[in-house]
Scaffold this motif. Sequence first.
Motif, short mmCIF file in Angstrom:
data_model
loop_
_atom_site.label_atom_id
_atom_site.label_comp_id
_atom_site.label_asym_id
_atom_site.label_seq_id
_atom_site.Cartn_x
_atom_site.Cartn_y
_atom_site.Cartn_z
N HIS A 8 22.54 -9.51 -22.06
CA HIS A 8 21.74 -10.74 -22.17
C HIS A 8 20.35 -10.58 -21.56
O HIS A 8 19.38 -11.15 -22.07
CB HIS A 8 22.50 -11.93 -21.57
CG HIS A 8 23.62 -12.37 -22.46
ND1 HIS A 8 23.45 -13.26 -23.49
CD2 HIS A 8 24.93 -12.01 -22.49
CE1 HIS A 8 24.59 -13.42 -24.13
NE2 HIS A 8 25.51 -12.68 -23.53
N ARG A 12 17.05 -11.07 -23.80
CA ARG A 12 16.02 -12.04 -23.41
C ARG A 12 14.65 -11.38 -23.31
O ARG A 12 13.64 -11.91 -23.81
CB ARG A 12 16.39 -12.68 -22.07
CG ARG A 12 15.49 -13.83 -21.67
CD ARG A 12 15.95 -14.67 -20.51
NE ARG A 12 16.87 -14.30 -19.47
CZ ARG A 12 18.18 -14.00 -19.49
NH1 ARG A 12 18.80 -13.94 -20.52
NH2 ARG A 12 18.92 -13.72 -18.49
N ALA A 51 23.47 -11.12 -29.31
CA ALA A 51 23.09 -11.98 -28.19
C ALA A 51 21.76 -12.67 -28.48
O ALA A 51 21.58 -13.86 -28.19
CB ALA A 51 23.01 -11.17 -26.90
N MET A 55 20.87 -16.68 -28.70
CA MET A 55 19.80 -17.28 -27.88
C MET A 55 18.81 -18.03 -28.75
O MET A 55 18.27 -19.06 -28.33
CB MET A 55 19.05 -16.18 -27.12
CG MET A 55 19.84 -15.58 -26.01
SD MET A 55 18.88 -14.23 -25.28
CE MET A 55 20.07 -13.62 -24.10
#
Length: 61
Positions: A8, A12, A51, A55
């Motif tokens: 993650h 990000r 992921a 998001m």
Amino acid sequence: MISEIQVHAIARQMLEMHGAAAIAQAAQKAVSCEHNGDAEEAREWRHIAEAMKMMRGPHQS
């Protein structure tokens, strides 16, 4: 194998740096790893791409 927290964090960072193109970049890295015979790293890049999709959230229409 990298941890879920690392997945993650990488996702990000890539989204912040590259925006929507980050998902395509992760997919390309996965394909490249497969061509080089590194199936484990390819799985990790696909996990990172998934992921990023989560998001990003649902598509707006």
